[in-house]
Design an enzyme around this catalytic site. Structure first.
Site, mmCIF file in Angstrom:
data_model
loop_
_atom_site.group_PDB
_atom_site.id
_atom_site.type_symbol
_atom_site.label_atom_id
_atom_site.label_comp_id
_atom_site.label_asym_id
_atom_site.label_seq_id
_atom_site.Cartn_x
_atom_site.Cartn_y
_atom_site.Cartn_z
ATOM 1 N N LYS A 189 -1.943 33.910 -1.913
ATOM 2 C CA LYS A 189 -1.682 32.988 -0.804
ATOM 3 C C LYS A 189 -2.970 32.237 -0.495
ATOM 4 O O LYS A 189 -4.036 32.859 -0.330
ATOM 5 C CB LYS A 189 -1.296 33.837 0.406
ATOM 6 C CG LYS A 189 -0.152 33.305 1.227
ATOM 7 C CD LYS A 189 0.084 34.321 2.350
ATOM 8 C CE LYS A 189 1.256 33.959 3.187
ATOM 9 N NZ LYS A 189 1.308 34.801 4.393
ATOM 10 N N VAL A 190 -2.870 30.928 -0.423
ATOM 11 C CA VAL A 190 -4.050 30.131 -0.040
ATOM 12 C C VAL A 190 -3.673 29.266 1.158
ATOM 13 O O VAL A 190 -2.546 28.794 1.258
ATOM 14 C CB VAL A 190 -4.564 29.227 -1.197
ATOM 15 C CG1 VAL A 190 -4.973 30.049 -2.408
ATOM 16 C CG2 VAL A 190 -3.538 28.165 -1.598
#
Ligand code: E4P
Length: 217
Positions: free
Chosen positions: A83-84
């Site tokens: 997840k960014v």
């Protein structure tokens, strides 16, 4: 529509997975910070339990740091999705990690243009936060409708993961709109099971059955 649990808590996850309705997990730094123990070990156990996409978020905010952390998180288990956050560095990291075959979930998305950009750089999932938008008197579900329309126009394969879900009505609206995934805290999933008429109906069936057995005996 796929149903994910938005939690880093193994007890929550272990109690819901056996029901057979859970397709994946999302975590974030705030959720994992609440759990005692090593976060890598927790993520590994979550992956082994759910055997589905498990989002683990980077905490670096620069491109190189996100790449380093993302690659490292991806080694924990094949089910890990990196997840960014939606920032310029996050978008670059999404493109780079996706091109290496690492699945990426672009999070903290609050506008259709952010979602469009995430899709253009190959995000596997995009996470619009509906509850936090509702909190500032902006329609979270309205945003989901706009994103679904845009993705449909261009046949983007990025899945719309409805996040920051606060109540079952969010789930109903997401399903009616055709969102790909809803990620929900455990209590919201529990609330999907409850209906007083089901409880009253079951009680009546059992009482009637018992009465009939007593008469026949
Ligand atoms: C999802 O991936 C997010 O971590 C989460 O849904 C955020 O929810 P909140 O707004 O309730 O913190």
């Amino acid at each position: 529509m796929k149903l994910f649990i938005d939690s880093g808590n193994l007890k929550d996850i272990e109690s819901l997975v056996p029901l057979g309705i859970i397709d994946g997990i999302t975590t974030n730094p705030s959720l994992l910070a609440k759990e005692p123990g090593d976060y890598r070990e927790i993520l590994k156990r979550i992956c082994q339990t759910v055997k589905g996409p498990t989002s683990a978020e980077v905490v670096a905010t620069d491109f190189d740091g996100m790449l380093r952390e993302g690659r490292d998180l991806a080694t924990i288990d094949d089910h890990i999705v990196v997840k960014v956050p939606f920032t310029k560095d996050g978008v670059r990291a999404c493109k780079a990690l996706s091109s290496e075959g690492i699945r990426v979930n672009v999070t903290l998305v609050f506008s259709p243009t952010q979602a469009l950009i995430a899709a253009k750089v190959g995000a596997t999932f995009v996470s619009p936060f509906v509850g936090r938008l509702d909190d500032i008197a902006t329609s979270g579900m309205g945003l989901i409708g706009e994103i679904l329309e845009i993705f449909d126009n261009y046949e983007f394969t990025t899945e719309v993961l409805v996040a920051s879900v606060r109540h079952p009505l969010h789930i109903v609206e997401a399903a009616r709109m055709g969102a790909d995934i809803c990620t929900c805290p455990a209590p919201v999933i529990e609330s999907m099971f409850r209906h007083p008429l089901t409880d009253i109906g079951l009680e009546r069936f059992l009482k009637d059955w018992e009465k009939a057995q007593a008469v026949k005996a």
